[in-house]
Design a protein around this motif. Structure first.
Motif: not given
Length: 346
Positions: A37-42, A106-107
């Protein structure tokens, strides 16, 4: 090959979407497949991309449905760019409008980190960042496009309406899926101010020439590496027929898919867009054709592969994965000698 697909969110991803279709095709070919998920990138302190993801391995599945259901049931696990060969950016920024504004870019940002970490990233993240709204379409030759203005000035839009003999399409500069698309004509001219105001609350308004051929829907043609995607004698193409009383042919908006013959005119339009798509590293793209014009170029998450595969009894998703396999092979041979933007469309 280890390939990760970036999606908007696990909760909203559906098995019928093209991303699970390609993921299952990769899984069947023996690759390790991850969904992020795009919110799970870091970003880690050692400079690597990190992510939480869902994945499954060492199981056989009879169908895409059982495969993706099993994936969705998995707990999140952590990976980094060191674990990946490919990062496929398949999230749609327009789905985040008004909900998660931070997720729109974000991506691309994290995708550029993955490129620096020696991961193949498709579509090329820097180019995707420049295509986050429909203005990207205006960078292609004018011969392809309906006559268009982009503005927030009601007077300018009204003048365009007059020049188009009181027929035009209004839609937002940001958005997809047929959201907030309106046909304006003499019958509803009294709503023009209200319509412009509603769209402009979220940004710029696109006013576009109305194409009479749009009453028959539009044609979605998938391009891969700048060329029409084809398996044997079948093209990855579908006719999207408008729902009754609706100007929108998007499947999400009620449009119905149907088989269609690819014409020389369609192939000519595809050839005109090819040089820029290749230059920009746009690996997998959907072009929407009405008559002799393009209505849109979808570079983020072009859909329809599952419907096309069923219609023509061809595995288009497997062809996409085969192309990615070749790119990984080239990357292993050449290393940093070929830029990601070029490798993406080889």
């Amino acid at each position: 090959m280890k390939i990760a697909f970036v999606i908007n969110d696990h909760a909203t991803e559906q098995v019928k979407y093209s991303t699970p279709t390609m993921g299952y095709a990769a899984y069947k070919r023996g690759h390790e497949v991850f969904y992020i998920g795009v919110g799970e990138l870091g970003y880690a302190s050692d400079g690597n991309l990190t992510a939480l993801c869902k994945t499954i391995s060492d199981r056989k599945f009879k169908s895409q449905e059982t495969y993706f259901k099993a994936v969705q049931e998995q707990e999140l696990t952590k990976i980094s760019s060191e674990d990946l060969d490919v990062l496929f950016l398949r999230n749609d920024p327009s789905d985040e409008i008004g909900e998660r504004e931070w997720a729109q870019n974000a991506a691309f940002i994290f995708g550029e980190i993955a490129v620096r970490n020696n991961v193949l990233v498709v579509n090329h993240p820097t180019s995707l960042a420049s295509a986050v709204n429909k203005m990207y379409f205006q960078h292609f030759p004018e011969i392809l496009r309906p006559e268009t203005i982009i503005s927030r000035d009601e007077n300018e839009i009204r003048e365009f309406f007059k020049s188009q003999k009181q027929k035009m399409i209004l839609k937002p500069l940001k958005g997809s899926g047929g959201t907030n698309v309106f046909r304006m004509d003499k019958k509803n001219e009294h709503n023009l101010s209200q319509t412009i105001e509603a769209i402009s609350r979220d940004g710029y308004v696109i006013a576009q020439e109305y194409l009479p051929a749009a009453t028959k829907g539009d044609t979605r043609l998938i391009l891969m590496n700048g060329e029409p995607l084809k398996v044997d004698d079948a093209y990855a193409v579908i006719q999207r027929v408008n729902a009754e009383g609706d100007i929108r042919s998007n499947i999400h908006a009620g449009g119905k898919p149907d088989k269609v013959k690819v014409t020389d005119q369609m192939l000519e339009l595809a050839e005109i867009v090819r040089p820029k798509l290749v230059q920009d590293g746009m690996f997998l793209v959907g072009i929407d054709i009405v008559g002799d014009k393009l209505m849109e170029i979808n570079v983020f998450s072009p859909g329809g592969l599952n419907m096309m595969s069923r219609a023509y009894e061809k595995d288009f998703a497997a062809e996409v994965i085969k192309s990615i396999e070749r790119k990984v092979h080239y990357k292993n041979l050449y290393g940093d000698y070929i830029d990601n933007s070029r490798l993406a469309t080889l």
